[in-house]
Motif scaffolding. Structure first.
Motif, PDB file in Angstrom:
ATOM      1  N   LEU A 142       0.828  -1.206   0.000  1.00  0.00           N
ATOM      2  CA  LEU A 142       0.000   0.000   0.000  1.00  0.00           C
ATOM      3  C   LEU A 142       0.863   1.257   0.000  1.00  0.00           C
ATOM      4  O   LEU A 142       1.909   1.303   0.657  1.00  0.00           O
ATOM      5  N   ASP A 143       0.425   2.263  -0.712  1.00  0.00           N
ATOM      6  CA  ASP A 143       1.114   3.556  -0.716  1.00  0.00           C
ATOM      7  C   ASP A 143       1.120   4.088   0.721  1.00  0.00           C
ATOM      8  O   ASP A 143       0.074   4.130   1.377  1.00  0.00           O
ATOM      9  N   PRO A 144       2.284   4.478   1.244  1.00  0.00           N
ATOM     10  CA  PRO A 144       2.400   4.929   2.637  1.00  0.00           C
ATOM     11  C   PRO A 144       1.451   6.064   3.018  1.00  0.00           C
ATOM     12  O   PRO A 144       1.090   6.200   4.186  1.00  0.00           O
ATOM     13  N   GLN A 145       1.030   6.843   2.057  1.00  0.00           N
ATOM     14  CA  GLN A 145       0.125   7.947   2.388  1.00  0.00           C
ATOM     15  C   GLN A 145      -1.221   7.448   2.918  1.00  0.00           C
ATOM     16  O   GLN A 145      -1.928   8.172   3.603  1.00  0.00           O
ATOM     17  N   TYR A 146      -1.582   6.185   2.610  1.00  0.00           N
ATOM     18  CA  TYR A 146      -2.864   5.635   3.054  1.00  0.00           C
ATOM     19  C   TYR A 146      -2.780   4.916   4.398  1.00  0.00           C
ATOM     20  O   TYR A 146      -3.811   4.556   4.969  1.00  0.00           O
TER      21      TYR A 146
ATOM     22  N   LYS B  25      -4.934   2.643   9.563  1.00  0.00           N
ATOM     23  CA  LYS B  25      -4.801   2.543  11.018  1.00  0.00           C
ATOM     24  C   LYS B  25      -6.082   3.022  11.709  1.00  0.00           C
ATOM     25  O   LYS B  25      -6.581   2.379  12.626  1.00  0.00           O
ATOM     26  N   GLN B  26      -6.612   4.128  11.222  1.00  0.00           N
ATOM     27  CA  GLN B  26      -7.843   4.674  11.795  1.00  0.00           C
ATOM     28  C   GLN B  26      -9.010   3.710  11.573  1.00  0.00           C
ATOM     29  O   GLN B  26      -9.797   3.444  12.482  1.00  0.00           O
TER      30      GLN B  26
ATOM     31  N   VAL C 224     -11.763  -2.601  15.368  1.00  0.00           N
ATOM     32  CA  VAL C 224     -11.426  -3.353  16.579  1.00  0.00           C
ATOM     33  C   VAL C 224     -12.281  -2.873  17.751  1.00  0.00           C
ATOM     34  O   VAL C 224     -12.765  -3.672  18.552  1.00  0.00           O
ATOM     35  N   GLN C 225     -12.497  -1.582  17.838  1.00  0.00           N
ATOM     36  CA  GLN C 225     -13.335  -1.030  18.901  1.00  0.00           C
ATOM     37  C   GLN C 225     -14.767  -1.549  18.766  1.00  0.00           C
ATOM     38  O   GLN C 225     -15.392  -1.910  19.758  1.00  0.00           O
TER      39      GLN C 225
END
Length: 113
Positions: free
Chosen positions: A89-93, A98-99, A105-106
């Motif tokens: 994945l492109d690091p910008q994403y 993560k969000q 998970v929450q």
């Protein structure tokens, strides 16, 4: 000798499947693992074998464990498949992923209550 050939073919197939799952061409993987395209092709076809150093390079480039490449299994709770998906994945994403994972998970934690 026949058993070694079968093992080499199985290892090559797992490398190829991992590469394809990431959407990598053979050329892309050979660049990422710093191997020649023809050598990677031989490994994937089971006609060539690799040293521990080359195995390490391939595992790192594919985001998979040596257990998977060599034996076809992952450890219980191993996050290697998730890492493999994210590594291409492109690091910008990554902050967005993560969000998203955090919210997911929450929600799982809340649904168990």
């Amino acid at each position: 000798m026949e058993k070694k050939k079968t093992v080499d073919v199985e290892i090559g197939q797992r490398i190829r499947r991992s590469r394809e799952a990431l959407g990598y061409s053979r050329e892309t993987l050979s660049d990422k693992a710093e191997l020649s395209n023809s050598f990677l092709s031989a490994i994937e076809l089971g006609t060539g074998s690799c040293t521990a150093e080359y195995l390490q390079r391939l595992c790192r480039a594919l985001g998979v464990s040596a257990d998977y490449i060599l034996f076809g299994m992952e450890r219980q709770g191993d996050l290697t498949p998730i890492h493999a998906m994210l590594s291409g994945l492109d690091p910008q994403y990554l902050p967005l992923v993560k969000q998203l994972l955090s919210v997911y998970v929450q929600s799982i934690s809340l649904s168990k209550e």
